[in-house]
Design an enzyme around this catalytic site. Structure first.
Site, short mmCIF file in Angstrom:
data_model
loop_
_atom_site.label_atom_id
_atom_site.label_comp_id
_atom_site.label_asym_id
_atom_site.label_seq_id
_atom_site.Cartn_x
_atom_site.Cartn_y
_atom_site.Cartn_z
N ARG A 102 51.44 40.49 43.63
CA ARG A 102 50.17 39.88 43.27
C ARG A 102 50.22 38.38 43.58
O ARG A 102 51.26 37.74 43.42
CB ARG A 102 49.96 40.08 41.77
CG ARG A 102 48.68 39.52 41.20
CD ARG A 102 47.49 40.28 41.67
NE ARG A 102 46.32 40.05 40.83
CZ ARG A 102 45.10 40.44 41.19
NH1 ARG A 102 44.88 41.04 42.34
NH2 ARG A 102 44.07 40.23 40.38
N THR A 389 38.83 46.14 48.88
CA THR A 389 40.26 46.29 48.57
C THR A 389 40.60 47.57 49.27
O THR A 389 39.71 48.26 49.74
CB THR A 389 40.47 46.45 47.04
OG1 THR A 389 40.19 45.22 46.40
CG2 THR A 389 41.89 46.87 46.68
N THR A 407 44.88 43.87 48.44
CA THR A 407 43.54 43.32 48.50
C THR A 407 43.49 41.85 48.89
O THR A 407 44.49 41.13 48.74
CB THR A 407 42.87 43.48 47.10
OG1 THR A 407 41.49 43.11 47.19
CG2 THR A 407 43.53 42.60 46.05
N ASN A 409 40.78 40.54 47.47
CA ASN A 409 39.77 40.51 46.42
C ASN A 409 38.42 40.82 47.03
O ASN A 409 38.10 41.97 47.26
CB ASN A 409 39.76 39.20 45.63
CG ASN A 409 38.88 39.33 44.40
OD1 ASN A 409 38.69 40.44 43.90
ND2 ASN A 409 38.31 38.25 43.93
N ASP A 431 39.79 36.32 39.98
CA ASP A 431 40.15 37.34 38.99
C ASP A 431 40.64 36.73 37.67
O ASP A 431 40.88 37.45 36.70
CB ASP A 431 41.24 38.26 39.55
CG ASP A 431 40.64 39.42 40.35
OD1 ASP A 431 39.42 39.52 40.43
OD2 ASP A 431 41.43 40.23 40.88
N SER A 460 44.71 42.00 37.26
CA SER A 460 44.15 42.92 38.26
C SER A 460 43.72 44.23 37.61
O SER A 460 44.11 44.53 36.47
CB SER A 460 45.22 43.20 39.31
OG SER A 460 44.80 44.22 40.20
N SER A 461 42.93 45.00 38.34
CA SER A 461 42.61 46.36 37.90
C SER A 461 43.20 47.40 38.83
O SER A 461 42.98 48.60 38.65
CB SER A 461 41.10 46.57 37.88
OG SER A 461 40.49 45.65 37.03
N GLY A 481 37.74 48.79 44.28
CA GLY A 481 36.51 48.80 43.48
C GLY A 481 36.50 47.84 42.31
O GLY A 481 35.75 48.05 41.35
N GLY A 482 37.34 46.80 42.36
CA GLY A 482 37.32 45.83 41.26
C GLY A 482 37.61 46.53 39.96
O GLY A 482 38.46 47.42 39.88
O1 DON Z 1 42.88 42.97 41.59
C1 DON Z 1 41.77 43.39 41.34
O2 DON Z 1 41.54 44.14 40.45
C2 DON Z 1 40.62 42.98 42.23
N1 DON Z 1 40.89 41.74 42.88
C3 DON Z 1 40.37 44.05 43.21
C4 DON Z 1 39.13 43.75 43.98
C5 DON Z 1 38.54 44.96 44.53
O3 DON Z 1 38.96 46.05 44.32
C6 DON Z 1 37.36 44.75 45.32
N2 DON Z 1 37.01 46.00 45.88
N3 DON Z 1 36.65 46.88 46.25
#
Ligand code: DON
Length: 579
Positions: A102, A389, A407, A409, A431, A460-461, A481-482
């Protein structure tokens, strides 16, 4: 004659029937392999992964080769200027490890760095331009994975990516569109324009010299990136963190008001971590620990759901959707309240993944009405993260399994490429929690554990996950997907375990998402019957539709036959290859 005609007629009918069966079930059919399967968002990358396996590499070699390849062919998310996580499971020793690469905040980062003089959060600053960039982790992470577990030489796993960058690859319709869409960015609000004025190098590389549109079948070449990859192949991660690339990044940062220095880069380390583990109906869940909230929240949700007879419910009926959505809501409240980098704060992971905690959540779930998010926690809310991502899953002939999610991000990260590197830099700083002590219902969250601090890793997720039954690997999954990621992974897992779907059906299946705040249950469009929506509304749910949630390229292993099944997510027309 009549008999001949009848036989011919029968033959035609059988032929059409076979065609129909093959055609109609294709969507629900996973790709099979006995020796290895690679599932990623991109056909070049999946093929490279398979080639590495055929050449005698193991799943870790393949995962690193796929990661480097995606940095070339899927520049929206594939990266060497970002970060991510890898979960690896070894079948013989039954050992599971997590690699944390990360990004981290640079030394000069402060909790208030994205607030203006009046204390207002300046969102653009945290998303676009040099200030949005965290110290990248991918190259160190891949190097660590190779040093510990790779079989092939380092150069061999980077070579295919160098070839793709140097000589180009053919754009498909989606990739051409993604590049053309970048032009729209220039027609946006003033502060975006200001931020993007620092992205000249990015737009130079991702536009055609004559200004025309990219077309399907165009060959896209990235010479600078090829040079950077060659340096990394020759000198290892040192080229990126202490050598020429570090020099170019630090220089560009200084020139454009960014914070990352040579010293920040030199200090960066990827870590081996103990995965977070849980049990769900006899399956062992092995997933990403902090600094991702993914594994912890996934296990928390599964623990809660274990107390309900999900398998007896209609998958997309009111009862199941209500229970799942409420579970998500309670778990995401915990995510927002408690989670952040554990090197900086005590995070109550043990409690969150305990069966007792799940029981206390179940006691609070009302089966007849939804509990408003504000009623269960008044102090938090989260930021919409961009939907970019990427996740990929790999298994090799020895059964070594790798789940990787990494990712930049947002799509194309910060839109910054340090001159001369060809490397897109992330915007992962977004984030962090942005405004200390301030949480509103529009997306800001200000709790302590995820505030910005020097060298801290932003929460992160991402949830790369491996599932094991009786000590044997049965599933590899994960998604972009955040914050929706954890819920996407949950949707896929319960589809397999509770609803007996095959892996392709499970991946294709409609998904739902609730993140505690905003207090909205999002469902994939057309996935759920109107009358079910109406009855959920009558229970108090606020429902919105979303076009698409996640992109969960997954693998399932049939323990009886030993056959691997690779399921690319139809949402991105990804690529599953087996052999
Ligand atoms: O680390 C994370 O959770 C986010 N930065 C991920 C971002 C993300 O999945 C955007 N995407 N589709």
């Amino acid at each position: 004659m009549a008999l001949k005609r009848r036989i011919f007629g029968l033959f035609i009918i059988i032929f059409l029937l076979v065609q129909w069966v093959c055609f109609t079930s294709d969507e629900e059919k996973a790709v099979q392999g006995k020796n290895g399967v690679v599932v990623s968002v991109d056909q070049y990358a999946s093929q490279i992964g398979i080639d590495i396996l055929k050449k005698g590499g193991n799943a870790v070699d393949a995962a690193v080769a796929v990661g480097f390849a995606l940095a070339v062919t899927y520049p929206a998310a594939g990266n060497i200027g970002g970060g991510g996580f890898m979960i690896i499971r070894f079948p013989d020793t039954r050992e599971s490890v997590a690699i944390d690469f990360r990004e981290m905040a640079p030394a000069g980062a402060t909790p208030n760095m994205y607030l203006d003089e009046k204390g207002k959060y300046e969102r653009t600053k945290s998303y676009l331009g040099h200030l949005a960039v965290g110290v990248p982790g991918t190259v160190k992470g891949f190097e660590l994975a190779m040093q510990k577990y790779g079989k092939l030489p380092w150069e061999d796993v980077i070579a295919p990516a160098i070839e793709l960058a140097e000589n180009g690859f053919v754009l498909n319709k989606r990739r051409a569109k993604a590049l053309n869409d970048l032009k729209q960015l220039k027609k946006i609000p003033k502060d975006f324009e200001v931020a993007l004025s620092k992205s000249k190098e990015f737009f130079r590389i991702f536009s055609k010299p004559d200004g025309s549109e990219f077309a399907e079948e165009d060959v896209f070449v990235q010479k600078d990136l090829a040079e950077s990859l060659k340096l990394i192949a020759d000198q290892g991660s040192e080229a990126f963190y202490e050598g020429k690339i570090a020099e170019l990044i630090a220089r560009d940062m200084e020139k454009h008001g960014g914070l990352i220095t040579n010293d920040d880069l030199a200090r960066y380390e990827a870590f081996m971590r103990e995965p977070v583990k849980g049990n769900y109906r006899g399956y062992e869940i092995i997933s990403m620990p902090l600094p991702s909230s993914g594994g912890t929240i996934l296990i928390e949700m599964l623990n809660v759901l274990e107390g309900f007879e999900l398998g007896k419910m209609e998958r997309y009926g009111q009862e199941a959707l209500h229970v799942i959505s409420e579970t998500m809501k309670f778990a995401y409240l915990d995510r927002a309240k408690y989670m952040g980098d554990e090197l900086f704060d005590d995070i109550p992971v043990k409690r969150l993944i305990s069966k007792e905690h799940a029981q206390s959540i179940r006691e609070n779930i009302d089966l007849n009405r939804t509990i408003p998010s504000a009623e269960i926690g008044k102090d938090i809310l989260t930021i919409e993260e961009a939907e970019e991502t990427t996740h990929y899953s790999i298994i090799d002939k020895d059964g070594i399994a790798v789940a990787t999610t990494y990712t930049l991000n947002g799509g194309f990260g910060s839109f910054v490429i340090a001159e001369g590197t060809g490397i897109i830099l992330n915007n992962e700083m977004a984030d962090f929690n942005m405004k200390p002590g301030y949480t509103d219902d529009k997306g800001l969250i200000g709790t302590e554990p995820n505030l910005i601090a020097p060298y801290k890793r932003m929460l992160s997720s991402m949830t790369p996950t491996i599932i094991v039954k009786n000590g044997k690997i049965v599933m590899i999954t994960g998604s972009p997907g955040g914050r929706t990621i954890i819920n996407t992974v949950l949707n896929v897992i319960i589809n397999v375990i509770d609803f007996n779907m095959n892996i392709q059906e499970a991946v294709n299946g409609y998904r739902i998402n609730h993140e505690w705040m905003p207090d909205i249950l999002r469902v994939e469009k057309e996935g759920i019957l109107e009358e079910v929506i109406d009855s959920l509304k009558s229970m108090g749910h606020k429902i919105k539709t979303t076009r698409s949630q996640g992109d969960a390229h997954s693998i399932f292993i049939d323990l009886k036959t030993g056959i691997y099944y690779g399921a690319a997510d139809k949402r991105s027309s990804g690529s599953a290859i087996g052999y």
